[in-house]
Design an enzyme around this catalytic site. Sequence first.
Site, PDB file in Angstrom:
ATOM      1  N   TYR A  57      31.856  14.778  63.351  1.00 25.48           N
ATOM      2  CA  TYR A  57      32.186  14.198  62.053  1.00 25.48           C
ATOM      3  C   TYR A  57      30.994  14.230  61.097  1.00 25.48           C
ATOM      4  O   TYR A  57      31.110  14.746  59.969  1.00 25.48           O
ATOM      5  CB  TYR A  57      32.732  12.785  62.239  1.00 25.48           C
ATOM      6  CG  TYR A  57      33.349  12.187  60.999  1.00 25.48           C
ATOM      7  CD1 TYR A  57      33.913  12.990  60.016  1.00 25.48           C
ATOM      8  CD2 TYR A  57      33.372  10.809  60.807  1.00 25.48           C
ATOM      9  CE1 TYR A  57      34.470  12.444  58.874  1.00 25.48           C
ATOM     10  CE2 TYR A  57      33.934  10.249  59.672  1.00 25.48           C
ATOM     11  CZ  TYR A  57      34.472  11.069  58.710  1.00 25.48           C
ATOM     12  OH  TYR A  57      35.020  10.526  57.580  1.00 25.48           O
ATOM     13  N   GLU A  86      30.272  19.820  54.331  1.00 28.90           N
ATOM     14  CA  GLU A  86      31.113  19.698  53.152  1.00 28.90           C
ATOM     15  C   GLU A  86      30.291  19.301  51.925  1.00 28.90           C
ATOM     16  O   GLU A  86      30.410  19.901  50.845  1.00 28.90           O
ATOM     17  CB  GLU A  86      32.208  18.664  53.406  1.00 28.90           C
ATOM     18  CG  GLU A  86      33.229  19.092  54.463  1.00 28.90           C
ATOM     19  CD  GLU A  86      34.129  17.952  54.892  1.00 28.90           C
ATOM     20  OE1 GLU A  86      34.227  16.956  54.142  1.00 28.90           O
ATOM     21  OE2 GLU A  86      34.739  18.042  55.969  1.00 28.90           O
TER      22      GLU A  86
END
Length: 246
Positions: A168, A175
């Site tokens: 994660y 991102e």
Amino acid sequence: MAASGSGGSRADNGYGSQHPRRRKGPGALATAYLVIYNVVMTAGWLVIAVGLVRAYLAKGSYHSLYYSIEKPLKFFQTGALLEILHCAFGIVPSSVVLTAFQVMSRVFLTWAVTHSVKEVQTEDSVLLFVVAWTITEIIRYSFYTFSLLNHLPYLIKWARYTLFIVLYPMGVSGELLTIYAALPFVRQSGLYSISLPNKYNFSFDYYTFLILVMISYIPIFPQLYFHMLHQRRKVLSHTEEHKKSE
């Protein structure tokens, strides 16, 4: 539209859920459809994984591997939009709003950032989130498939609720770095921006929008991450207690 679910934050979508309160499962036809959907999606992300490995072995470098998996990545990530319909039609008892938010975040990054700003496609940050997504989705769709078949191996359950600890933050970092890398090109080109005056009397600055997206990760990421840690403790401890009672 942030913290898109890299590394396992996507909701369990009803099937495979570890809630103590039992829910009525989907009917036989819906179950068959969901099994097929999840098998296809698992296979799709495996294709992406194999494509990454083959391209790396052929090139001897991890740079610009995005081009080797660009088409299947777009296809199968966009295919996740069906999960919103699954919720909307009641095939799975999960929140339409939450699922739409999580799916659209990934689709947004795939099309509105990485596809639209071609200059970022060679950035190493793209590989960072692609690898995180790929591992996550292989595990997630496998988890759903075996859960629907009522034969969930402990290893897949453990991976589903453990690997996000690394995946994660890795995905979110990729991102954010990719959006950041896109900013100067978006500003220079005026991509997706609408300037006044126009007949609609409306303006939109895509550059500012991307900055707001990045800022939105600050409150959302910790909440999702600690929620997943809580879910991990609950699910895996429940599994251990169940094993002991057998």
